[in-house]
Structures are given as structure tokens and as C-alpha cells.
Design a protein around this motif. Structure first.
Motif, PDB file in Angstrom:
ATOM      1  N   GLY A 176       0.788  -1.220   0.000  1.00 59.22           N
ATOM      2  CA  GLY A 176       0.000   0.000   0.000  1.00 59.22           C
ATOM      3  C   GLY A 176       0.823   1.274   0.000  1.00 59.22           C
ATOM      4  O   GLY A 176       0.261   2.368  -0.057  1.00 59.22           O
ATOM      5  N   VAL A 177       2.146   1.167   0.055  1.00 56.20           N
ATOM      6  CA  VAL A 177       3.008   2.348   0.113  1.00 56.20           C
ATOM      7  C   VAL A 177       4.048   2.313  -1.005  1.00 56.20           C
ATOM      8  O   VAL A 177       4.283   3.306  -1.679  1.00 56.20           O
ATOM      9  CB  VAL A 177       3.715   2.432   1.489  1.00 56.20           C
ATOM     10  N   SER A 178       4.668   1.169  -1.203  1.00 61.51           N
ATOM     11  CA  SER A 178       5.759   1.049  -2.166  1.00 61.51           C
ATOM     12  C   SER A 178       5.239   1.129  -3.599  1.00 61.51           C
ATOM     13  O   SER A 178       4.058   0.882  -3.861  1.00 61.51           O
ATOM     14  CB  SER A 178       6.490  -0.274  -1.955  1.00 61.51           C
ATOM     15  N   PRO A 179       6.105   1.478  -4.566  1.00 64.59           N
ATOM     16  CA  PRO A 179       5.695   1.499  -5.972  1.00 64.59           C
ATOM     17  C   PRO A 179       5.198   0.126  -6.411  1.00 64.59           C
ATOM     18  O   PRO A 179       5.849  -0.881  -6.162  1.00 64.59           O
ATOM     19  CB  PRO A 179       6.988   1.888  -6.711  1.00 64.59           C
ATOM     20  N   ASN A 180       4.037   0.084  -7.045  1.00 65.15           N
ATOM     21  CA  ASN A 180       3.506  -1.183  -7.539  1.00 65.15           C
ATOM     22  C   ASN A 180       3.235  -1.162  -9.031  1.00 65.15           C
ATOM     23  O   ASN A 180       2.794  -2.158  -9.592  1.00 65.15           O
ATOM     24  CB  ASN A 180       2.223  -1.564  -6.792  1.00 65.15           C
ATOM     25  N   TYR A 181       3.490  -0.042  -9.692  1.00 61.32           N
ATOM     26  CA  TYR A 181       3.353   0.072 -11.143  1.00 61.32           C
ATOM     27  C   TYR A 181       4.651   0.619 -11.728  1.00 61.32           C
ATOM     28  O   TYR A 181       5.332   1.435 -11.101  1.00 61.32           O
ATOM     29  CB  TYR A 181       2.209   1.015 -11.528  1.00 61.32           C
ATOM     30  N   PHE A 182       4.975   0.156 -12.929  1.00 63.03           N
ATOM     31  CA  PHE A 182       6.035   0.785 -13.714  1.00 63.03           C
ATOM     32  C   PHE A 182       5.349   1.574 -14.818  1.00 63.03           C
ATOM     33  O   PHE A 182       4.509   1.040 -15.546  1.00 63.03           O
ATOM     34  CB  PHE A 182       6.975  -0.260 -14.304  1.00 63.03           C
ATOM     35  N   SER A 183       5.694   2.846 -14.947  1.00 64.56           N
ATOM     36  CA  SER A 183       4.928   3.724 -15.825  1.00 64.56           C
ATOM     37  C   SER A 183       5.835   4.656 -16.610  1.00 64.56           C
ATOM     38  O   SER A 183       6.946   4.979 -16.191  1.00 64.56           O
ATOM     39  CB  SER A 183       3.933   4.574 -15.007  1.00 64.56           C
ATOM     40  N   TYR A 184       5.306   5.082 -17.755  1.00 68.37           N
ATOM     41  CA  TYR A 184       5.820   6.240 -18.477  1.00 68.37           C
ATOM     42  C   TYR A 184       4.682   7.261 -18.474  1.00 68.37           C
ATOM     43  O   TYR A 184       3.620   7.015 -19.066  1.00 68.37           O
ATOM     44  CB  TYR A 184       6.218   5.884 -19.908  1.00 68.37           C
ATOM     45  N   VAL A 185       4.895   8.380 -17.799  1.00 62.56           N
ATOM     46  CA  VAL A 185       3.830   9.360 -17.595  1.00 62.56           C
ATOM     47  C   VAL A 185       4.094  10.575 -18.471  1.00 62.56           C
ATOM     48  O   VAL A 185       5.152  11.212 -18.359  1.00 62.56           O
ATOM     49  CB  VAL A 185       3.730   9.772 -16.115  1.00 62.56           C
ATOM     50  N   TRP A 186       3.149  10.878 -19.325  1.00 58.74           N
ATOM     51  CA  TRP A 186       3.249  12.052 -20.195  1.00 58.74           C
ATOM     52  C   TRP A 186       2.748  13.265 -19.428  1.00 58.74           C
ATOM     53  O   TRP A 186       1.629  13.279 -18.929  1.00 58.74           O
ATOM     54  CB  TRP A 186       2.426  11.837 -21.458  1.00 58.74           C
ATOM     55  N   ALA A 187       3.585  14.276 -19.319  1.00 58.67           N
ATOM     56  CA  ALA A 187       3.205  15.542 -18.702  1.00 58.67           C
ATOM     57  C   ALA A 187       3.205  16.595 -19.797  1.00 58.67           C
ATOM     58  O   ALA A 187       4.256  16.973 -20.307  1.00 58.67           O
ATOM     59  CB  ALA A 187       4.177  15.930 -17.588  1.00 58.67           C
ATOM     60  N   ASN A 188       2.000  17.055 -20.183  1.00 58.38           N
ATOM     61  CA  ASN A 188       1.862  17.983 -21.307  1.00 58.38           C
ATOM     62  C   ASN A 188       2.649  19.258 -21.043  1.00 58.38           C
ATOM     63  O   ASN A 188       2.371  19.968 -20.086  1.00 58.38           O
ATOM     64  CB  ASN A 188       0.383  18.325 -21.511  1.00 58.38           C
ATOM     65  N   PRO A 189       3.657  19.587 -21.893  1.00 59.97           N
ATOM     66  CA  PRO A 189       4.455  20.784 -21.651  1.00 59.97           C
ATOM     67  C   PRO A 189       3.738  22.075 -21.998  1.00 59.97           C
ATOM     68  O   PRO A 189       4.229  23.143 -21.702  1.00 59.97           O
ATOM     69  CB  PRO A 189       5.670  20.570 -22.566  1.00 59.97           C
ATOM     70  N   GLY A 190       2.592  21.998 -22.595  1.00 59.76           N
ATOM     71  CA  GLY A 190       1.889  23.225 -22.963  1.00 59.76           C
ATOM     72  C   GLY A 190       0.952  22.968 -24.125  1.00 59.76           C
ATOM     73  O   GLY A 190       0.864  21.858 -24.659  1.00 59.76           O
ATOM     74  N   ARG A 191       0.249  23.972 -24.529  1.00 64.79           N
ATOM     75  CA  ARG A 191      -0.705  23.803 -25.613  1.00 64.79           C
ATOM     76  C   ARG A 191      -0.025  23.547 -26.941  1.00 64.79           C
ATOM     77  O   ARG A 191      -0.573  22.900 -27.813  1.00 64.79           O
ATOM     78  CB  ARG A 191      -1.583  25.051 -25.716  1.00 64.79           C
ATOM     79  N   GLU A 192       1.170  24.075 -27.125  1.00 59.61           N
ATOM     80  CA  GLU A 192       1.863  23.914 -28.391  1.00 59.61           C
ATOM     81  C   GLU A 192       2.876  22.794 -28.290  1.00 59.61           C
ATOM     82  O   GLU A 192       3.669  22.752 -27.357  1.00 59.61           O
ATOM     83  CB  GLU A 192       2.578  25.226 -28.787  1.00 59.61           C
ATOM     84  N   TRP A 193       2.874  21.895 -29.254  1.00 64.39           N
ATOM     85  CA  TRP A 193       3.820  20.787 -29.210  1.00 64.39           C
ATOM     86  C   TRP A 193       5.245  21.280 -29.443  1.00 64.39           C
ATOM     87  O   TRP A 193       6.208  20.603 -29.098  1.00 64.39           O
ATOM     88  CB  TRP A 193       3.455  19.737 -30.252  1.00 64.39           C
ATOM     89  N   ARG A 194       5.425  22.499 -29.970  1.00 63.46           N
ATOM     90  CA  ARG A 194       6.776  23.018 -30.187  1.00 63.46           C
ATOM     91  C   ARG A 194       7.489  23.281 -28.866  1.00 63.46           C
ATOM     92  O   ARG A 194       8.693  23.488 -28.834  1.00 63.46           O
ATOM     93  CB  ARG A 194       6.712  24.324 -30.982  1.00 63.46           C
ATOM     94  N   ALA A 195       6.745  23.287 -27.754  1.00 60.44           N
ATOM     95  CA  ALA A 195       7.375  23.501 -26.449  1.00 60.44           C
ATOM     96  C   ALA A 195       8.378  22.409 -26.132  1.00 60.44           C
ATOM     97  O   ALA A 195       9.241  22.586 -25.296  1.00 60.44           O
ATOM     98  CB  ALA A 195       6.307  23.560 -25.354  1.00 60.44           C
ATOM     99  N   SER A 196       8.286  21.272 -26.811  1.00 64.34           N
ATOM    100  CA  SER A 196       9.243  20.186 -26.579  1.00 64.34           C
ATOM    101  C   SER A 196      10.193  20.009 -27.755  1.00 64.34           C
ATOM    102  O   SER A 196      10.783  18.967 -27.930  1.00 64.34           O
ATOM    103  CB  SER A 196       8.503  18.870 -26.314  1.00 64.34           C
TER     104      SER A 196
END
Length: 778
Positions: free
Chosen positions: A546-566
């Protein structure tokens, strides 16, 4: 974890960045930093968030925006409660990366509004701006050190001082503020007690593997109560020396013998005590090891020498895993144990009729119970149950087991006595044979008399004669052929780059997704690229604390409205954190060929032994609405555009939809959809208010041929003509070359139709032309 270490002759010891509980409920010692916090912070890359954890994360991002509102009032009230025992506190807002205290000053003022006598002392700033810690973490970089934060004090703030910030991860920002102000206690909305690995002193390294002779620092959960009613008490951080390690002869469990050097937190261990820990418990949370540095007493104590020891250990581990795999298979290589819990007694005949997820011999299953019809329920252990429902009751069930997801073996079949002689089991068998390439029965000596009679009495398959084909084949054999060809395409394309698909390589998902799209295109199926967040369960529920990591993930964090931000990622030849796969926009199927590499990538990132669930299949091909248990895929439009631009930069062209100008109809023909483009410029171009004119469905249908999409059972065709269907809207616009087009917007996915009498345009050329015209706009 940013404390400085003095290099000693024997072992490099430091005060661990441990959680020390004091009299206050939410007070802690973050290494040498006193800290108070309103909530713990949990990253979605480590666990599937509860509603409360997701709300804490949402408020944290809202506070970073600095817009005063209900979130500030909520945070101010709860953070004030944390320091309610202190009279006349002085609140010092910590400056952001730009040097401004505007954001945290609003937070400090919200806290002060709930405490009588509280004062906001805005006397802290930076000597110039620095790079954002959040952006550095998203790029995989280490946190800034204390001197690099360049904190300076503009004055003195007498009294009990609290340094106000949003979220603490490494603690270096608050340490720099405390050093500049000459003291103070950190006060934050949320504290991340499971920070990203690799932060802290340069001598402490993220430990993907532990060997004999290592000095390690690991976090473990402390439990009280009884075995049957355990109670979580807190966490303990141990610094220990590894005396020896071994793999169990019978079970293959990796076990370490440790000598405790230092222990802090809940119920600390005595220094010098000898203890043993299983590898899966050591690798679970924030494991670090001390770098091997040669000394006068031990000049051979180097990282190169450690690598030799690690290779020998990994060889023993591979041998143990190979032996365990042979034990799980019969003499002919048949799987004899799929990982489900075993029983000394045979199960009751009707155990296969238990509701989804409630069978202790099977474990968790996907899919929900139905009122009528056949329900399919898959287990991550290789079991698939087909249940026949009538008025919400389960009346017949068939269970098959499969290791490769292609061939299956019948395990159990049962029908309640009152519903027999109706062919229910045969219908379930037909459903199973449609999902697998082959479904075989067990050997004769393992069959019951009823099972032999049922098999003998099963009617042979009847020929229905030739059927009219509706588009390309979507059967299992076609899928297997597409996957096989896709791997060959990827292997040949990446061989020149020195990439071997047999090894566990990082960053293969975009190329495998491109390869399966190309292979499907050759087979007559249209797949599109998708990118976003994905997570896979690596710790089963019965081992989850209930505390330790139980999933391995790749999490997308949107850098902004424009994809050119990345675009800096693309310029560096890399991608921001995301996962990439293919999808069928007609059948809503998800196709991911990179799953065979996920367990090894998880253990490289989280530590050896972190993956405790069964191995994932070689590939996923499932309906998005019915994913396997413990699997989550969440596509995002901006992430997809970035992934397409990344592939385009490397010369990997996504095939477009449609073929030549066949047909003589004057109606506009379907050309392409939003995901078929490499970037968002063409979509922005046709949606420009100066070009796009909204029209009615009647006008749209008058000029556009929708028959091909209806024949393919495209989901957008359902209720497309209904006036109350808010998910669909219709437009007339033009391409950058001046040609008129019609398109409908279905759930923010544009489907474009063009004039068949004119030359069929290229999606790439139109996108490039749109970019050129937008650059020329005033």
C-alpha cells in the motif's frame, strides 16, 4: 538527499535522508532539514493514484500557477493546521526558479490568514534565475545542488521562521533557503517521500543491482499488529553493508545478509546488528548505493572491480531463473504452472462460475459482469474465462489457459444442471476459438467422463459457404502475420544503428509502433500512431504493502498547448517521457510490440527483483475498452504529434490512408484523419476561423461519400446524423494548395474528405505547405 559526504578510509557514512517522526503529526527530518508538510506526495509513475492522492497532485500544480482561488484557500487552511502549535510564526516565501516570490508569497498569505499573529517576511531572493527543478526532472537531469540555487537574503526575519514552498523532492531548494536565512523549518503543501533515483550526493548512486561489498541505503515499510491483521506504522531508512548474497536452491529467492551501519525512522535497528532481507524488499523503495572509490587500504575498491562481481552474480541469477523455467515446463516444453495459486485438492466443479475477480485460484480479472450474453475475463497469469450470463446469473463457464496468447488449452468447463442440453458450453468454445489460433483439450487421461462425452458430442464445424468480405481481414492469423512482419521491418531498419531487438534496449517503442503501422498498411489495415501515458502492474496485490511502488509507468506531462514547447527534445534526438504504440481507429484496438522489454526496463530503473508479476506477453493487441488486468494506456493528442515529428525527423514516414483516385463519383472521398499527420500545422490550418465554415449534416452528406466508413463500421458513424450528437460537427474548409475540403470533427479528431477529380495530395506535402504559409503570415 543532498547532504555532503566526507570520503573515509573504510566506509562513507552520512546522515540518511530519513523520515524522523516527532511530536507533530506531519513533521519530519529530511536528512538535516527540519520539515513540516500537509500531505505526502505520490508520483503517478510509481503507483496508480487514489482520488485523494490525485487531488493532492492537482492542487500542487495549481499552486505552482500562482492564481489565487479555492485551491490557495484550501492549501492555506491545511498548511496552517500543521503549524498551529507555533505562536506568531514568520512565513518566508521561497523564490521560484526566476527569482520571484510571487507564487509562494500568495501561498504564505493564504496560510497567514488562518493564524493569529502570523507574519509574511518576503526577504528571500535569488542572485539571478536558475533552471526549473520540475523541468530538470522531466528531462531526467539531477537536481541542482545547494550552491547552484544561488539564494540570498535581503534582510532579517526574527522569530520562529518557516520557509514556504509548494512540493519538496530532493530538499535542496529548502536547504539553500535555510542556509541563506540562517535557519528555519520547511513548510510545504506536499512532501515526496519516494523521490526520483539518482539525486543527492555524487557519491550515492541509484542502485539497479546490489552486490557483495556494497554499502546501501534503502527504505522499508514497518508493520505492527498480527500476521492476519497487519497495521502500517511508518517507514525506516537503513544504511547497511552487504556481507553476502545468494539465490535460494528451491525457490530462487534472492536474499542479502546485511550489517546495519545506521538506521533512522520508525523502530530503528541497532548499529552493528546483522539482518537478512529479500531482494524484492530491498529494491522496492529509493535504493541507493555508495560509489566504490579506491583508498590507500584498498586500492582495488573500484567501480571496474564491482562490475566483475556484478557479472558473476547476474550469471548465477540467470542460471537459477532458467532452472525455474524448466521446472515450470513439462518434458515437451508444455507449461505446467501458469503462476496461479495451487491447491492440494481439486476445485469444486462450479468454481469456474464464480464472478470475475472473486476466484482465489485465478486472482484479478478484467471485464465486468453482464446481464445477458457472453463475458470475457482475462487474468494476467494467462487464464481467460468465458462466462454465459442470463438475467445477471452465471449459468455456464469455460476456462482456458495460454502462455503465448496464441494457443490455448481448455482447463475447466461447467454448466449448471438446469441449463444443460442447450449448447451453452459449445457457444463458449466457439467464442474461445475466435480469440485464439488454436484451442486444444487436455489429454484423455486427464479428462472426466462428462468432459469426454461433451467433446465426443460436440458438433463439427459447418461450412457456411463463401461470405462477402467487408474490408481487410481482422482475424488472429492476420494479426500474427502483421506482428511477425513488423518485427522483421524493425529489425532490418534498426540493424544499421547497432540496435539488437533481442536485447532489452531503451527507446524502441516509437520504431516498433512505426513498424507495425507499416506492416498493417501492407496487409490492407489502417493503423495510426498514438502516444501518451502507459503503466503496467509489477507487484501483485497480495504483495502490495500500500506504500511502495507497484506500477512501472511512463507518464506524459503535457508541456503546454503547443507541441513546439518540446522541440528541444527533438533537437537533441530524444523524446520527453512518454510511451508510444499503434491503434486501430475503426475497431479501437491497441497494438504494442514493446511489452516484452517492459519487465527488464522496470528492473533497470527500480532495481533487480522489482518485477514480481508474471512476464508480459510478447505483444499486446486488445480492445481499448477491455484491457488486460493491471494495464493502462492513455493516449494524448499533443504527445502523439511530438512522437510523429520525432519519427519524421529520423526519416520514418507514416503511411497515409487511402489509395489512388479510384471511382468516378462526384462526391468528396475520405482522405486522412488527424493522427495521420506528422505535426499539428495542417489541422490548425484547416480549423482557422478564416477558412473553416461550420455546416449542417444535410449539407455535409450532400457533398461527401460516407459509405466506405459505414462499411467499416467506423464508430463515428453511430448517430452521426442526429442533431443532439454533440460529439460530431461538420465544416467546409480548404487545404494549403487551395483545394476545397470537407471534414467532420468527431471528439476532436478531424476526418478530411477531398475532391476525387483533383490530384490526390500528399499528407506530408500539405503539412509542409501549411508550415510555409504560416511562416509567411504577418
Amino acid at each position: 538527499m543532498g547532504e555532503r559526504l566526507a570520503i573515509g578510509a573504510v566506509a562513507l557514512l552520512a546522515a540518511a535522508a530519513a523520515l524522523k517522526r516527532d511530536g507533530s503529526r506531519n513533521a519530519a527530518m529530511w536528512g538535516d532539514l527540519p520539515l513540516r508538510f500537509a500531505h505526502p506526495y505520490v508520483s503517478p509513475s510509481l503507483r496508480q493514484l487514489t482520488s485523494k492522492q490525485a487531488e493532492v497532485r492537482r492542487v500542487a500544480y495549481a499552486l505552482k500557477q500562482g492564481k489565487a482561488g479555492e485551491d490557495h484557500r484550501l492549501a492555506g487552511r491545511q498548511m496552517a493546521a500543521v503549524i498551529s502549535d507555533v505562536a506568531n510564526p514568520i512565513l518566508v516565501p521561497v523564490p521560484g526558479s526566476s527569482g520571484s516570490t510571487r507564487v509562494n508569497r500568495k501561498l504564505a498569505e493564504a496560510i497567514a490568514s488562518h493564524i493569529d499573529g502570523a507574519t509574511v517576511c518576503d526577504e528571500l531572493s535569488r542572485h539571478g534565475g536558475v533552471q526549473s527543478s520540475l523541468k530538470r526532472r522531466k528531462r531526467g537531469l539531477q537536481s541542482l545542488g545547494v550552491p547552484q540555487h544561488r539564494m540570498v537574503s535581503r534582510g532579517h526575519c526574527p522569530g520562529p521562521m518557516f520557509l514556504v514552498d509548494n512540493v519538496v523532492t530532493s530538499g535542496n531548494t529548502l536547504r539553500a533557503a535555510r542556509e541563506a536565512m540562517g535557519g528555519g523549518t520547511g513548510l510545504v503543501w506536499a512532501a515526496n517521500f519516494h523521490p526520483f533515483k539518482g539525486r543527492g550526493s555524487a557519491n550515492w548512486l541509484s542502485a539497479g543491482s546490489v552486490v557483495k561489498g556494497d554499502t546501501i541505503k534503502f527504505t522499508e515499510a514497518v508493520w505492527g499488529g498480527s500476521r492476519h491483521r497487519p497495521r502500517y506504522l511508518g517507514e525506516r531508512i537503513n544504511t547497511a553493508r552487504v556481507l553476502k548474497e545468494s539465490y535460494g536452491e528451491k525457490t530462487g529467492q534472492h536474499t542479502f545478509s546485511l550489517e546495519i551501519i545506521e538506521s533512522e525512522g520508525e523502530q530503528p535497528l541497532a548499529p552493528g546488528a546483522k539482518t537478512r532481507r529479500k531482494g524484492r524488499n530491498i529494491y522496492r523503495i529509493s535504493l541507493q548505493r555508495l560509489k566504490w572509490i579506491p583508498t590507500a587500504q584498498d586500492p582495488e575498491h573500484t567501480e571496474a572491480a564491482r562490475q566483475v562481481i556484478a557479472q558473476e552474480k547476474h550469471g548465477r541469477g540467470d542460471a537459477v531463473r532458467a532452472r525455474r523455467e524448466r521446472q515450470r515446463r513439462g518434458s515437451r516444453g508444455e507449461l505446467v504452472d501458469l503462476g496461479a495459486q495451487r491447491s492440494r485438492r481439486a476445485p469444486d466443479p462450479d468454481f469456474v462460475l464464480q464472478p470475475p475477480g472473486q476466484n482465489p485460484l485465478i486472482g484479478e480479472e478484467s471485464g465486468k459482469a453482464r446481464k445477458n450474453g457472453i463475458g470475457t475475463h482475462r487474468s494476467p497469469h494467462g487464464s481467460v474465462r468465458y462466462l454465459m450470463y442470463e438475467d445477471g446469473q452465471i449459468v455456464s463457464g469455460l476456462q482456458v489457459v495460454s502462455r503465448d496468447g496464441v494457443n490455448a488449452l481448455v482447463a475447466y468447463v461447467y454448466t449448471t444442471p438446469s441449463h444443460r442440453r442447450r449448447g451453452l458450453a459449445s457457444k463458449l468454445m466457439k467464442k474461445a476459438r475466435g480469440d485464439f489460433q488454436s484451442v486444444e483439450h487436455a489429454k484423455q487421461e486427464h479428462l472426466s467422463q462428462d468432459a469426454k462425452a461433451w467433446i465426443k458430442g460436440s458438433p463439427a464445424k459447418k461450412s457456411r459457404g463463401p461470405r462477402r468480405k467487408r474490408g481487410p481481414s481482422r482475424g488472429r492469423n492476420t494479426k500474427i502475420a502483421i506482428v511477425k512482419e513488423a518485427r522483421e521491418i524493425a529489425r532490418s531498419e534498426l540493424a544499421g544503428c547497432g540496435v539488437d531487438l533481442q536485447s532489452h534496449q531503451v527507446g524502441l517503442c516509437p520504431y516498433l509502433a512505426w513498424a507495425v503501422i507499416v506492416a498493417a498498411h501492407r496487409a490492407g489495415r489502417h493503423l495510426v500512431l498514438q502516444a501518451g501515458s502507459a503503466s503496467w502492474k509489477m507487484v501483485p496485490d497480495h504483495l502490495d504493502d500500500g506504500v511502495s511502488p507497484n506500477y512501472f509507468s511512463y507518464v506524459w506531462a503535457n508541456p503546454g498547448r503547443e507541441w513546439r514547447a518540446s522541440r528541444w527534445h527533438l533537437g537533441e534526438g530524444s523524446l520527453p517521457e512518454m510511451h508510444i504504440w499503434a491503434a486501430d481507429p475503426v475497431t479501437h484496438e491497441v497494438i504494442d510490440l514493446s511489452t516484452r522489454y517492459i519487465p527488464r526496463l522496470a528492473e533497470n530503473a527500480m532495481g533487480e527483483g522489482a518485477w514480481e508479476t508474471p512476464q508480459l506477453p510478447d505483444y499486446f493487441w486488445f480492445k481499448s475498452g477491455n484491457p488486460p488486468a493491471g494495464i493502462h494506456y492513455e493516449p494524448d493528442r499533443e504527445a502523439t504529434l511530438i512522437a510523429a515529428a520525432f519519427l519524421k525527423r529520423d526519416g520514418y514516414v507514416l503511411p497515409g490512408r487511402g489509395s489512388t483516385n479510384a471511382g468516378s463519383s462526384a462526391k468528396f472521398k475520405y482522405w486522412a484523419a488527424c493522427p495521420d499527420f506528422h505535426s499539428g500545422e495542417i489541422i490548425d490550418y484547416i480549423n482557422d476561423p478564416d477558412r473553416a465554415v461550420e455546416i449542417t449534416y444535410k449539407t455535409f452528406a450532400k457533398h461527401v461519400d460516407l459509405a466506405p466508413l459505414r462499411e467499416q463500421d467506423h464508430p463515428a458513424m453511430w448517430r452521426i446524423s442526429s442533431p443532439d450528437n454533440w460529439a460530431v460537427s461538420f465544416y467546409r474548409s480548404s487545404l494549403p494548395n487551395g483545394d476545397r475540403i470537407y471534414f467532420f470533427d468527431w471528439s476532436r479528431i478531424e476526418h478530411i474528405f477531398i475532391d476525387p477529380a483533383k490530384p490526390w495530395p500528399s499528407t506530408r506535402e500539405m503539412a509542409e505547405l501549411a508550415i510555409e504559409q504560416q511562416r509567411g503570415d504577418p
